[in-house]
Enzyme design. Structure first.
Site, PDB file in Angstrom:
ATOM      1  N   HIS A   1       0.798  -1.222   0.000  1.00 22.06           N
ATOM      2  CA  HIS A   1       0.000   0.000   0.000  1.00 22.06           C
ATOM      3  C   HIS A   1       0.844   1.293   0.000  1.00 22.06           C
ATOM      4  O   HIS A   1       0.877   2.030  -0.962  1.00 22.06           O
ATOM      5  CB  HIS A   1      -0.921   0.023   1.233  1.00 22.06           C
ATOM      6  CG  HIS A   1      -1.860  -1.135   1.339  1.00 22.06           C
ATOM      7  ND1 HIS A   1      -2.874  -1.386   0.430  1.00 22.06           N
ATOM      8  CD2 HIS A   1      -1.952  -2.118   2.269  1.00 22.06           C
ATOM      9  CE1 HIS A   1      -3.540  -2.471   0.804  1.00 22.06           C
ATOM     10  NE2 HIS A   1      -3.010  -2.929   1.909  1.00 22.06           N
TER      11      HIS A   1
HETATM   12  O1  RIB Z   1      -5.375   0.118   4.281  1.00 24.56           O
HETATM   13  C1  RIB Z   1      -3.976   0.119   4.203  1.00 24.56           C
HETATM   14  C2  RIB Z   1      -3.387   1.257   4.983  1.00 24.56           C
HETATM   15  O2  RIB Z   1      -3.719   1.153   6.370  1.00 24.56           O
HETATM   16  C3  RIB Z   1      -1.860   1.281   4.962  1.00 24.56           C
HETATM   17  O3  RIB Z   1      -1.406   2.586   5.152  1.00 24.56           O
HETATM   18  C4  RIB Z   1      -1.507   0.451   6.151  1.00 24.56           C
HETATM   19  O4  RIB Z   1      -0.185   0.735   6.638  1.00 24.56           O
HETATM   20  C5  RIB Z   1      -2.538   0.908   7.130  1.00 24.56           C
HETATM   21  O5  RIB Z   1      -2.083   2.124   7.713  1.00 24.56           O
END
Ligand code: RIB
Ligand code: CA
Length: 307
Positions: free
Chosen positions: A236
Site C-alpha cells: 500500500h
Molecule cells: O489500508 C492500508 C493502509 O492502512 C496502509 O497505510 C496500512 O499501513 C494501514 O495504515
C-alpha cells in the site's frame, strides 16, 4: 530540485518500505517524519519510525503525534502487521523522538519552509488534520496532500471502508475540505501492486544492505489475504511515495471526493465521484493504474542504495 515532503505514518509493514523509499530517493527532501497510532499503538509506531530512520542512517527528525482519532476509539490492525507493527521483525532501536507534537511541527515547517511542502499521509490522517484545521491559513503553504487512503469501492476493514480512512474519517473529511489538492493511492491501486515471493527474491538479489534485508524480511512476514489468495499481498504505502518519484508509472484521474461520516455500516467510506455524477467541485485526484513491475524495480533499486 527535490520535492520537500513531510511523511506522516503509522509503521506498519508497508509504511516501513515507504519510509525507506523516501529516505533513499534524491527526488524527495524529507523534512520530518510524524507518527500516529494506527496499524499498532503509538508506542510501537513511534519506535518503528525511529528504528527505520536510524537503520537508513538518516538524522531526519521523528515526532510523536496522535494516539487516537479525532472522534471515537483507537483500533489497530495487528492481524496484518503483527504485535510490534513490523511483522515480528526486530530492528535495532533508534534514537529519541524529536521534541514537538506532530501537528505543531507540521505547522511550524509549513510556516518556515522556503517553498510549499507536500504532505504525505500513509496512516490515519489525524496529525495532518489537526495541523491544518488549527491554522487554516497554512493550506497556502501546502503544495499538495498525497495519501494512501480510501477506495473506489470495497474496503479492507469493513466492506465499505479502507483502514486509514476508517480509522479517522473526520480527519480525512477535513483534508478534503481544506482546499488543498488531495491525491489518493486507493486500495484499488495498491491491489495492482502485489508483493510476491518472486518480487521479494528479486529485491534480495539487489544487495545485502541492512535496509534491503529488513524490507524483505518485513514484507515476507505479511500474511496472504483471502481476497488475493496465493497471488500476493498489496503493497500500500510505497505507492504514495512512488507517485511523487516516478509519476510516469501511474495514471491519474481528477475527481470530487467526500467522506461518509455516518454512524452506520458505511462509515469511513470514501465517496469518490469517478464519473462526475455529483457535479461537485474537483478536490481530489485518484491514482487509477500503476506499472507494478516498474514500481517494484524502483523499490529494489532504491532500497539497495541504503546501508
Ligand atoms: O489500508 C492500508 C493502509 O492502512 C496502509 O497505510 C496500512 O499501513 C494501514 O495504515
Ligand atoms: Ca500506513
Amino acid at each position: 530540485m527535490a520535492i520537500p515532503i513531510i511523511v506522516d505514518c503509522d509503521p506498519g509493514t508497508d509504511d516501513a518500505v515507504a519510509i525507506l523509499l523516501a529516505l533513499a530517493s534524491p527526488e524527495l527532501a524529507v523534512l520530518a517524519v510524524t507518527v500516529a497510532g494506527g496499524n499498532v499503538g503509538l508506542g510501537h509506531t513511534l519506535a518503528n519510525a525511529l528504528a527505520l530512520t536510524a537503520l537508513a542512517g538518516s538524522d531526519v527528525a521523528v515526532h510523536a503525534g496522535a494516539e487516537r482519532p479525532l472522534l471515537g476509539a483507537f483500533t489497530s490492525e495487528v492481524r496484518i502487521h503483527g504485535e510490534n507493527g513490523l511483522g515480528g521483525v526486530v530492528l535495532p532501536p533508534g534514537g529519541a523522538a524529536a521534541p514537538g507534537l506532530a501537528c505543531d511541527v507540521i505547522r511550524r515547517i509549513l510556516r518556515e519552509a522556503a517553498e510549499p511542502v507536500t504532505l504525505v499521509g500513509i496512516g490515519p490522517a489525524t496529525n495532518l488534520a489537526l495541523a491544518l484545521t488549527s491554522e487554516p491559513a497554512l493550506t497556502g503553504r501546502v503544495r499538495q496532500i498525497v495519501l494512501m487512503s480510501g477506495a473506489w469501492g470495497e474496503g479492507n476493514v469493513t466492506p465499505a471502508a479502507e483502514f486509514n480512512a476508517w480509522s479517522d474519517p473526520e480527519a480525512l473529511a477535513i483534508l478534503l475540505a481544506s482546499g488543498c489538492r488531495v491525491v489518493f493511492a486507493t486500495l484499488d491501486l495498491t491491489a495492482q501492486a502485489l508483493v510476491t515471493p518472486a518480487r521479494i527474491a528479486a529485491w534480495r538479489e539487489r544487495g545485502s544492505g541492512r535496509c534491503l534485508r529488513a524490507a524483505c524480511d518485513i514484507q515476507a512476514s505479511v500474511p496472504l489475504l483471502d481476497r488475493f489468495g496465493d497471488s500476493g499481498t498489496p503493497l500500500h504505502d510505497p505507492c504514495a511515495l512512488a507517485w511523487l518519484i516516478r509519476p510516469d508509472l501511474f495514471a491519474v484521474r481528477d475527481c470530487s471526493a467526500r467522506m461518509d461520516l455516518g454512524p452506520g455500516p458505511s462509515r469511513g467510506r470514501t465517496l469518490i465521484d469517478r464519473w462526475g455524477r455529483t457535479g461537485d467541485a474537483v478536490n481530489a485526484a485518484v491514482l487509477e493504474t500503476v506499472d507494478a513491475d516498474g514500481l517494484f524495480r524502483l523499490l529494489g533499486e532504491r532500497l539497495a542504495l541504503l546501508p
